[in-house]
Design an enzyme around this catalytic site. Sequence first.
Site, mmCIF file in Angstrom:
data_model
loop_
_atom_site.group_PDB
_atom_site.id
_atom_site.type_symbol
_atom_site.label_atom_id
_atom_site.label_comp_id
_atom_site.label_asym_id
_atom_site.label_seq_id
_atom_site.Cartn_x
_atom_site.Cartn_y
_atom_site.Cartn_z
ATOM 1 N N THR A 153 8.338 2.650 -7.352
ATOM 2 C CA THR A 153 8.742 4.014 -7.692
ATOM 3 C C THR A 153 10.248 4.142 -7.874
ATOM 4 O O THR A 153 11.027 3.411 -7.241
ATOM 5 C CB THR A 153 8.298 4.982 -6.576
ATOM 6 O OG1 THR A 153 8.860 6.279 -6.804
ATOM 7 C CG2 THR A 153 8.786 4.504 -5.205
ATOM 8 N N TYR A 159 8.773 7.776 1.887
ATOM 9 C CA TYR A 159 8.000 7.277 0.748
ATOM 10 C C TYR A 159 8.783 6.203 -0.007
ATOM 11 O O TYR A 159 8.282 5.095 -0.250
ATOM 12 C CB TYR A 159 7.632 8.428 -0.194
ATOM 13 C CG TYR A 159 7.067 7.961 -1.519
ATOM 14 C CD1 TYR A 159 5.859 7.265 -1.566
ATOM 15 C CD2 TYR A 159 7.739 8.210 -2.710
ATOM 16 C CE1 TYR A 159 5.341 6.832 -2.773
ATOM 17 C CE2 TYR A 159 7.228 7.774 -3.926
ATOM 18 C CZ TYR A 159 6.027 7.087 -3.949
ATOM 19 O OH TYR A 159 5.514 6.636 -5.148
#
Length: 334
Positions: free
Chosen positions: A123, A147
């Site tokens: 990501t 995250y």
Amino acid sequence: MTKPADVPVLVTGGAGYIGSHAVLALKDAGRKVAVIDNLTTGFRFAIPDGVPLYEGDIEDQALLARIFAEQQIGAVMHFAGSIVVPESVEKPLFYYHNNTVKSRALIEAAVVAGVRHFIFSSTAATYGIPDVAAVTEDTPKVPINPYGWSKLMTEQMLADTSAAHPINHCALRYFNVAGADPLGRTGQSTAGATHLIKVAVEAALGKRESVSVFGTDFDTPDGTGVRDYIHVSDLAAAHVLALDALIAEPARSLTMNCGYGRGFSVMEVLDAVDRVTNRTIERVMAPRRAGDPASLISDPSRIRATLPWQPQHADLDTIIAHALQWERKLTELR
């Protein structure tokens, strides 16, 4: 030399949003593919006919060993994990377990089984809040939430594992994924999703009353956050090409951004949804969310130089039209 068609692929999280598109891309390319998914956020209907689905967890070493043996798996595409940034701040230990600890178990099982290739769904959150207009792979990685850290830790585990064992890997850092399969076979189906385009098409179809705009005072042309949106099918195609590259050069590992290198603001996206649907979405102005960068745009130079990747849907209105088509179909499925 090993041919890509001769390498069966296990897709983790293959019943989910991006994973199910990767399964379709592999199947469309004539590849052998199997799926493992615990179905907490995935859907059986997203798995095409003829693709084996193992319902279970990627932390289950015995199950993984059985899958690797039964399907003669030679490569893993790893999508399983949790992806909601605010939730990761509230539940950091859950994210480190679900995204990092379980990835470690999966990587270990792959090494033990002699799997040679591993593609990881990473990501742009690994970059945190970059101080450059367009992010390259060499931009400092300073995640600002669990995250992002959970994904960066997995990247590091893969790098160390590739250095110590005969397995190579590719980490693909996604920017904002949106849209749905152009043929209407799968799409983003999760209830309560937080992705802007998904939320906006739900609002356009009357499934939500309004769309919240988080922050109108960013240093951007219209004050709202700017993001690089990539069509999920173009992203899936990049995974197949990345796997081909790993198979062709077993000693090489790769890290690449996945984006178009073009940014759109929240308001531009909502205007586009209004245009595509011929409706006006109600917009509710809200304060900024903690940790949201003003702008996050990829520099896709490396992926374009490394892979023969030719995006087919790099148009905002097309991305929205496909998302809208799937949202309508989802109403029928439910």
